[in-house]
Enzyme design. Structure first.
Site, PDB file in Angstrom:
ATOM      1  N   LYS A 131       0.838  -1.206   0.000  1.00 32.29           N
ATOM      2  CA  LYS A 131       0.000   0.000   0.000  1.00 32.29           C
ATOM      3  C   LYS A 131       0.869   1.251   0.000  1.00 32.29           C
ATOM      4  O   LYS A 131       0.588   2.227  -0.690  1.00 32.29           O
ATOM      5  CB  LYS A 131      -0.943  -0.020   1.217  1.00 32.29           C
ATOM      6  N   GLN A 163      -4.651  -1.908   9.747  1.00 30.17           N
ATOM      7  CA  GLN A 163      -4.555  -3.186   9.054  1.00 30.17           C
ATOM      8  C   GLN A 163      -5.163  -4.286   9.916  1.00 30.17           C
ATOM      9  O   GLN A 163      -4.890  -4.377  11.113  1.00 30.17           O
ATOM     10  CB  GLN A 163      -3.084  -3.476   8.721  1.00 30.17           C
ATOM     11  N   ASP A 220     -10.837   2.604   4.016  1.00 31.37           N
ATOM     12  CA  ASP A 220     -11.143   1.171   3.891  1.00 31.37           C
ATOM     13  C   ASP A 220     -12.648   0.944   3.711  1.00 31.37           C
ATOM     14  O   ASP A 220     -13.061  -0.125   3.274  1.00 31.37           O
ATOM     15  CB  ASP A 220     -10.727   0.436   5.183  1.00 31.37           C
TER      16      ASP A 220
END
Ligand code: GUN
Length: 302
Positions: free
Chosen positions: A53, A97, A120
């Site tokens: 990422k 995460q 997200d």
């Protein structure tokens, strides 16, 4: 033989466009978009995902930072950090995460990220907005699958789709995006969607799949989807990522949930693993981060 959906190539094209969009945004006097990723603990897979990422951020001109916290971090400490990032005007997007260690409640953490920084799309507000056809952040994997289908001109309107899996971060938002109304803010896909999951008997799973014009599988079971389950010409999207030992070489390799070599003989389109959905997920995270920066800039101007 099925056409292979080149997620890596499509993703590279989209990243070039995003890079130009970032340049234009910054040249108009806006701050460089910024993504902060938080990892709690030392899970090697999480470290690899976040590294990818961060590399993607570099590629499209987004600045980024990774906060590495020890596995012993308490939920309260993590919530405090998220609060700081939510209040920091230099941060456009925040992601924690997953998975987080067992002593931390994943839902509490996802809901703590400010909806306007939730790139997200895992916060309950963004999930709710998606379910109600309202503008918000859509999770990156479903968004990437939609982009793949659109890029390959796969018709979805009124067609039968099967989503195999019912995870809250991938399959559920994907099923919402696939069945919802294309005329509303989420520009969804208007398909007739069936969701199959671990309690769908194998015979029923095969029956549903054989009716499908589009099958998306996100389960984590190598070889789950076989040739006999595919309607000739169907589009098969494989979200599975499984690390298995290659019988011939003895080395480890990545495979999806679809028996690729068999299924490609009957499908019309098929996405490979690796090189299919994976790169699109990271690219759509970049898309969401830029959108977050743009929305925040617009709200500061009023
Ligand atoms: N773990 C596996 N996939 C994801 C993802 O897309 N976002 C976050 N935050 N964690 C993940």
């Amino acid at each position: 033989m099925a056409q292979i959906i080149d997620g890596k190539g499509i993703s590279a094209e989209i990243r070039l466009k995003l890079h130009q969009e970032v340049i234009d945004f910054v040249s108009s006097g806006n701050p460089v978009p910024h993504l902060t990723a938080v990892i709690v603990g030392e899970d090697p897979a999480s470290q690899t995902y976040v590294k990818n990422k961060i590399l993607a951020c570099k590629e499209v001109g987004i600045s980024s930072e990774t906060k590495l916290l020890p596995a012993s971090t308490t939920q309260e400490e993590l919530l405090q950090l998220i609060g700081q990032l939510n209040r920091d005007d230099c941060v456009s997007g925040v992601l924690v995460q997953l998975p987080v260690p067992d002593h931390i409640n994943e839902r509490t953490i996802c809901n703590a990220v400010a909806p306007e920084k939730d790139v997200d799309g895992f916060n309950e507000i963004n999930m709710g907005r998606l379910a109600l056809d309202m503008d918000g952040f859509v999770p990156a994997t479903p968004l990437g699958i939609k982009a793949l289908l659109e890029h390959c001109n796969i018709a979805t309107h009124g067609r039968n789709a099967v989503v195999v899996g019912r995870s809250k971060n991938v399959s559920l938002p994907l099923a919402i995006l696939m069945h919802s109304d294309g005329k509303n803010a989420t520009k969804a896909l208007d398909a007739t969607v069936t969701i199959c999951h671990r309690y769908t008997p194998p015979k029923e799973l095969a029956k549903h799949c054989r009716q499908a014009d589009i099958i998306v599988v996100a389960v984590g079971k190598p070889g789950l989807i076989t040739k006999d389950m595919i309607k000739p010409g169907a589009c098969v999207i494989d979200v599975g990522i499984n690390r298995i030992k290659d019988e011939k070489t003895g080395k480890h390799k990545l495979v999806g949930d679809v028996d690729f070599e068999e299924v490609r003989q009957v499908a019309g389109h098929i996405s490979p693993v690796p090189g299919g959905v994976g790169p699109m997920t990271v690219t759509m995270l970049m898309h969401n981060t830029l959108q977050a920066a743009k929305k925040q800039a617009a709200s500061r101007r009023v």
